[in-house]
Design a protein around this motif. Structure first.
Motif, short mmCIF file in Angstrom:
data_model
loop_
_atom_site.label_atom_id
_atom_site.label_comp_id
_atom_site.label_asym_id
_atom_site.label_seq_id
_atom_site.Cartn_x
_atom_site.Cartn_y
_atom_site.Cartn_z
N ALA A 28 42.35 45.15 44.73
CA ALA A 28 41.32 45.40 45.83
C ALA A 28 41.56 44.98 46.65
N SER A 29 40.98 45.40 47.47
CA SER A 29 40.99 44.62 49.05
C SER A 29 40.07 43.00 49.18
N SER A 30 38.99 43.23 47.75
CA SER A 30 38.17 42.12 48.34
C SER A 30 39.39 40.70 48.15
N SER A 31 40.51 41.14 47.32
CA SER A 31 40.88 39.63 46.38
C SER A 31 41.98 39.05 48.22
N PHE A 32 41.58 39.52 48.86
CA PHE A 32 42.58 39.36 50.17
C PHE A 32 41.96 39.26 51.79
N ALA A 33 42.40 38.42 52.29
CA ALA A 33 41.83 37.88 53.55
C ALA A 33 42.59 39.02 54.06
N LEU A 34 42.10 39.61 55.87
CA LEU A 34 42.38 41.18 56.89
C LEU A 34 42.50 40.93 57.23
N GLY A 35 44.24 41.54 58.42
CA GLY A 35 43.77 41.33 60.09
C GLY A 35 44.95 42.27 60.24
N TRP A 36 44.57 42.71 61.93
CA TRP A 36 45.02 43.29 62.13
C TRP A 36 45.67 42.94 63.27
N TYR A 37 47.40 43.50 63.43
CA TYR A 37 47.92 42.74 64.83
C TYR A 37 48.72 44.12 65.31
N ARG A 38 49.15 43.95 66.03
CA ARG A 38 50.00 45.07 67.50
C ARG A 38 51.27 44.79 68.14
N LEU A 39 51.69 45.90 67.95
CA LEU A 39 53.21 45.65 68.71
C LEU A 39 53.58 46.71 70.31
N ALA A 40 53.51 45.79 71.05
CA ALA A 40 53.58 47.35 72.60
C ALA A 40 55.39 46.85 72.22
N HIS A 41 56.03 48.38 73.19
CA HIS A 41 57.40 48.56 72.89
C HIS A 41 57.79 47.66 74.40
N GLN A 42 57.32 47.48 74.59
CA GLN A 42 57.50 47.22 76.03
C GLN A 42 57.39 45.64 76.16
N PRO A 43 57.82 43.92 77.16
CA PRO A 43 59.09 44.08 76.65
C PRO A 43 60.05 44.16 75.51
N PRO A 44 61.07 44.77 75.33
CA PRO A 44 61.93 44.98 74.25
C PRO A 44 61.93 43.87 73.57
N LYS A 46 59.39 42.14 71.82
CA LYS A 46 58.50 41.60 71.46
C LYS A 46 58.17 41.19 70.61
N GLU A 47 57.12 39.86 69.82
CA GLU A 47 56.46 40.08 68.64
C GLU A 47 55.47 40.34 68.65
N ARG A 48 55.33 40.48 66.75
CA ARG A 48 53.59 41.35 66.95
C ARG A 48 52.82 40.14 67.58
N GLU A 49 51.38 40.91 68.58
CA GLU A 49 50.46 40.25 68.33
C GLU A 49 49.14 40.27 67.38
N PHE A 50 48.44 39.15 67.36
CA PHE A 50 47.19 39.03 66.88
C PHE A 50 46.38 39.83 67.01
N VAL A 51 45.75 40.57 67.19
CA VAL A 51 44.38 40.91 67.21
C VAL A 51 43.10 40.62 66.95
N GLY A 52 43.26 40.83 65.43
CA GLY A 52 41.64 40.42 64.51
C GLY A 52 41.68 40.25 63.70
N SER A 53 41.16 39.15 62.83
CA SER A 53 41.14 39.00 61.12
C SER A 53 39.47 39.02 61.07
N ILE A 54 39.00 39.28 59.78
CA ILE A 54 37.40 38.97 58.62
C ILE A 54 38.57 38.57 57.01
N ASN A 55 37.26 37.58 56.77
CA ASN A 55 37.51 37.12 55.69
C ASN A 55 37.12 37.72 54.47
N TYR A 56 37.14 36.78 53.17
CA TYR A 56 37.03 37.72 51.73
C TYR A 56 35.59 38.60 52.48
N SER A 57 34.80 37.40 52.62
CA SER A 57 33.47 38.25 52.20
C SER A 57 32.77 38.83 53.45
#
Length: 125
Positions: A28-44, A46-57
């Motif tokens: 169940a998704s309710s058992s997790f904190a959830l987040g979004w990340y992104r990875l641009a192609h440039q520059p080569p 590059k690490e995943r960048e934090f976008v946003g997240s949401i807590n359990y509730s």
């Protein structure tokens, strides 16, 4: 086995909007904190960048400064789904977007144990 699958990516003009979805299965998704990340192609390399997240509730959300005021993270645990609402998109938002599930709604990649395969977003100028 936990599985995350993103959808909703595509090509959009600058100033437009998209909504990404992330479906959680295997637990169940309710058992997790959830987040979004992104990875641009440039520059080569590059690490995943934090976008946003949401807590359990769903009561607390957190955003990178670069998207604050334009992006909104939400969740619908009845549907085991995480969302990323993106407005006023800019060419610099072009990237592959990943959803992630973990125990804390943190900013570090290491906070999340499970990851989706990503969905590409391209913003044209």
């Amino acid at each position: 086995q936990v599985h995350l699958e993103e959808s909703g990516g595509g090509l959009v003009q600058a100033g437009g909007s998209l909504r990404l979805s992330c479906t959680v299965s295997g637990r169940a998704s309710s058992s997790f904190a959830l987040g979004w990340y992104r990875l641009a192609h440039q520059p080569p390399g590059k690490e995943r960048e934090f976008v946003g997240s949401i807590n359990y509730s769903g009561q607390s959300t957190y955003y990178a400064d670069s998207v604050k005021g334009r992006f909104t993270v939400s969740r619908d645990d009845a549907k085991n789904t995480l969302y990323l609402h993106m407005n006023n998109l800019k060419p610099e938002d072009t990237a592959v977007y990943y959803c992630a599930a973990g125990s804390v709604p943190g900013r570090l990649v290491s906070h999340y144990a499970y990851w989706g395969q990503g969905t590409p977003v391209t913003v044209s100028s």
